[in-house]
Write a protein that holds these residues in place. Structure first.
Motif, short mmCIF file in Angstrom:
data_model
loop_
_atom_site.label_atom_id
_atom_site.label_comp_id
_atom_site.label_asym_id
_atom_site.label_seq_id
_atom_site.Cartn_x
_atom_site.Cartn_y
_atom_site.Cartn_z
N LEU A 156 7.45 11.37 16.84
CA LEU A 156 6.92 10.42 15.68
C LEU A 156 6.64 9.09 16.43
CD1 LEU A 156 7.77 10.13 12.18
CD2 LEU A 156 10.74 9.52 13.30
N PHE A 157 7.52 8.41 17.41
CA PHE A 157 6.87 7.45 17.88
C PHE A 157 5.28 7.69 18.57
CE2 PHE A 157 6.48 5.54 21.93
CZ PHE A 157 6.70 4.06 21.53
N GLY A 158 4.84 8.97 18.86
CA GLY A 158 3.73 8.72 18.45
C GLY A 158 3.18 8.86 17.32
N PHE A 159 3.09 9.39 16.85
CA PHE A 159 2.48 10.03 15.11
C PHE A 159 3.14 7.98 14.49
CE2 PHE A 159 2.88 9.13 10.88
CZ PHE A 159 1.73 9.87 10.31
N PHE A 160 3.28 7.16 14.83
CA PHE A 160 3.69 5.39 14.77
C PHE A 160 2.92 5.23 15.30
CE2 PHE A 160 7.36 6.67 12.12
CZ PHE A 160 6.94 6.92 10.89
N GLN A 161 3.00 5.38 16.84
CA GLN A 161 2.39 4.39 17.92
C GLN A 161 0.62 4.75 17.56
OE1 GLN A 161 1.99 5.44 21.55
NE2 GLN A 161 1.49 2.87 22.32
N LEU A 162 -0.41 5.63 16.84
CA LEU A 162 -1.31 6.68 16.13
C LEU A 162 -1.95 6.02 15.75
CD1 LEU A 162 -3.66 7.91 17.67
CD2 LEU A 162 -3.05 9.58 16.49
N SER A 163 -1.04 5.92 14.25
CA SER A 163 -1.44 5.49 12.85
C SER A 163 -1.60 4.17 12.78
CB SER A 163 0.37 5.59 11.60
OG SER A 163 0.46 7.17 11.69
N PHE A 164 -0.79 3.00 13.92
CA PHE A 164 -0.98 1.25 13.35
C PHE A 164 -2.04 1.17 14.57
CE2 PHE A 164 3.36 0.88 13.00
CZ PHE A 164 3.49 0.04 12.17
N LEU A 165 -2.54 1.90 16.05
CA LEU A 165 -3.81 1.75 16.30
C LEU A 165 -4.39 1.95 15.38
CD1 LEU A 165 -5.36 0.87 18.82
CD2 LEU A 165 -4.47 3.67 19.32
N LEU A 166 -4.82 3.39 14.76
CA LEU A 166 -6.22 3.28 14.22
C LEU A 166 -6.08 2.75 12.96
CD1 LEU A 166 -5.38 7.90 13.99
CD2 LEU A 166 -7.23 6.01 15.31
N LEU A 167 -5.22 2.10 12.30
CA LEU A 167 -5.15 1.08 11.20
C LEU A 167 -6.06 0.03 11.42
CD1 LEU A 167 -4.31 0.69 8.49
CD2 LEU A 167 -2.62 -0.35 9.19
N PHE A 168 -5.23 -0.79 12.80
CA PHE A 168 -6.18 -1.78 13.59
C PHE A 168 -7.44 -1.55 13.51
CE2 PHE A 168 -6.59 -4.37 17.32
CZ PHE A 168 -6.54 -5.77 16.99
N ILE A 169 -7.99 -0.68 14.60
CA ILE A 169 -8.97 -0.43 14.57
C ILE A 169 -10.18 0.03 13.27
CG2 ILE A 169 -11.16 0.84 16.14
CD1 ILE A 169 -9.37 1.89 17.58
N ALA A 170 -9.37 0.43 12.22
CA ALA A 170 -10.15 0.26 10.86
C ALA A 170 -10.36 -1.06 10.15
CB ALA A 170 -9.30 1.42 10.20
N VAL A 171 -9.02 -1.76 9.69
CA VAL A 171 -9.45 -3.22 9.93
C VAL A 171 -10.34 -4.20 10.55
CG1 VAL A 171 -8.46 -4.98 8.89
CG2 VAL A 171 -6.86 -2.84 8.50
N LEU A 172 -10.09 -4.32 11.41
CA LEU A 172 -10.91 -4.44 12.12
C LEU A 172 -12.44 -4.86 12.43
CD1 LEU A 172 -9.98 -5.26 16.04
CD2 LEU A 172 -10.03 -6.77 14.32
N LEU A 173 -12.74 -2.82 12.13
CA LEU A 173 -14.43 -3.10 12.17
C LEU A 173 -14.44 -3.03 10.59
CD1 LEU A 173 -14.22 1.32 13.64
CD2 LEU A 173 -16.29 -1.26 14.20
N PHE A 174 -14.09 -2.87 9.58
CA PHE A 174 -13.71 -3.46 7.76
C PHE A 174 -14.47 -4.34 8.12
CE2 PHE A 174 -13.08 -4.36 4.14
CZ PHE A 174 -14.03 -4.24 3.18
N VAL A 175 -13.88 -5.52 8.70
CA VAL A 175 -13.72 -7.21 8.48
C VAL A 175 -15.25 -7.58 8.97
CG1 VAL A 175 -12.71 -8.90 9.20
CG2 VAL A 175 -11.53 -7.34 8.98
#
Length: 366
Positions: free
Chosen positions: A276-295
């Motif tokens: 679960l910890f790994g899932f949240f860590q990965l989710s935040f990472l992918l979200l951060f990458i996605a937001v940066l790419l979108f911007v």
């Protein structure tokens, strides 16, 4: 969009603050209180050190043992089919010290080497180390006053002699900071056999070796899982005099191999809290990458720089006390560079997992 970004960063900052700042503060308080009642363990400890082709790295460990103020009941080295002259070095350097070397008969791997040594231990507690660690002169003195527990997760500090290795030690420092905080609210999710102490009788009663004997690595993580499952008492101790030091990966290739080994064994442990910890860590990472790419696609460079800087400031300030405690401030100063590189190499490692066959000491890992 700005509103949702703000909410996302707020949630991220709150979770970091709770698990790192508050978690580490509460853990420190609990640890100090646990020393109100202590037991003397030094004479009840056997130190077990497996090694395989470590002649180039074992010198610092042997120097630490020779320079120690005191010693455990016995030291057992397990030679896991080394093809170099590590055993000869040990015999030369540790004259006059109570140790012995066990030779493995079959090439079965580190887990079998450890259990061969455990079967010959005569004391109540077993302390495990890796062959490439070293420690300070008063390290063994610390075991003369220990709080009661069945399993002790002891501090491991990664040393970084150069710029590249400082960047590569970030993951371990951050994971350890989280691990301490998680232990307060839930339980620890990682342990390291490089500095691990446990009750032999309890270990014998909870060990589920048959369930993972064919998995070449992860003996320390499976041991932690067995103690957690049996609801045994587990303590993380962060006292500086209990530290051992281990070198960080020397280069990017060694780092990649190490991280791929860790990732390959994590799903096999089947630890729901860790997953679960790994899932949240990965989710935040992918979200951060996605937001940066979108911007960036929208050519909003100002917002992209702001997002990156804001996250970097949050991370660096929250992890500063932990880095300072273990005297890793030179590493901490590289947080902006780490923040830039971490999403890139993490994504690259994820892409490599299905295709990369890891090995350790010349043996393939399942």
């Amino acid at each position: 969009m700005i509103f949702y970004l703000f909410l996302g960063f707020l949630l991220y900052a709150v979770l970091l603050f709770v698990y790192v700042i508050i978690g580490n503060y509460l853990h420190g308080k609990q640890e100090r209180e646990s020393y109100d009642s202590t037991v003397e363990l030094l004479d009840q400890i056997t130190l077990v050190i497996p090694f395989r082709n470590e002649s180039q790295r074992i010198q610092e460990l042997l120097k630490s043992i020779k320079n120690s103020n005191s010693f455990p009941f016995e030291i057992i080295f397990v030679d896991d089919h080394s093809s170099d002259h590590g055993a000869i070095i040990i015999e030369k350097e540790l004259q006059g010290i109570n140790y012995r070397i066990i030779q493995m008969e079959e090439q079965e791997g580190k887990k079998y080497a450890l259990r061969k040594a455990f079967a010959e231990v005569k004391t109540s507690f077993i302390l495990t180390m890796d062959a490439d660690v070293y420690f300070e002169q008063n390290y063994f003195d610390s075991f003369q006053q220990m709080p009661n527990s069945d399993l002790y997760i002891l501090p491991l500090v990664i040393t970084a002699p150069n710029f590249i290795s400082r960047i590569l030690e970030f993951d371990t420092l951050i994971l350890n900071a989280f691990n301490v905080g998680l232990a307060v609210f839930h339980r620890p999710i990682v342990s390291s056999g490089a500095n691990l102490l446990f009750n032999k009788e309890v270990f014998d009663s909870v060990d589920q070796f048959e369930s993972h004997k064919d998995i070449a690595s992860g003996d320390d993580i499976f041991l932690l899982k067995d103690f957690v499952k049996a609801k045994k008492e587990i303590k993380i101790l962060s006292a500086l005099n209990l530290r051992v030091y281990s070198p960080s990966p020397k280069n990017v290739k060694e780092y990649m191999h190490q991280r791929l080994r860790w990732l390959s064994k994590t799903p096999k442990v089947k630890d729901s809290v860790s997953n679960l910890f790994g899932f949240f860590q990965l989710s935040f990472l992918l979200l951060f990458i996605a937001v940066l790419l979108f911007v960036l696609v929208e050519h909003n460079w100002t917002l992209a720089v702001f997002i990156f800087c804001f996250k970097t400031v949050i991370d660096s300030l929250i992890f500063l006390p932990y880095f300072a405690k273990y005297k890793r401030l030179k590493t901490w100063l590289l947080f902006p560079l780490y923040s830039l590189l971490f999403p890139l190499y993490s994504f690259f490692i994820l892409l490599l997992i299905p295709f990369f066959k890891t090995e350790w000491k010349g043996r393939p890992l399942q």
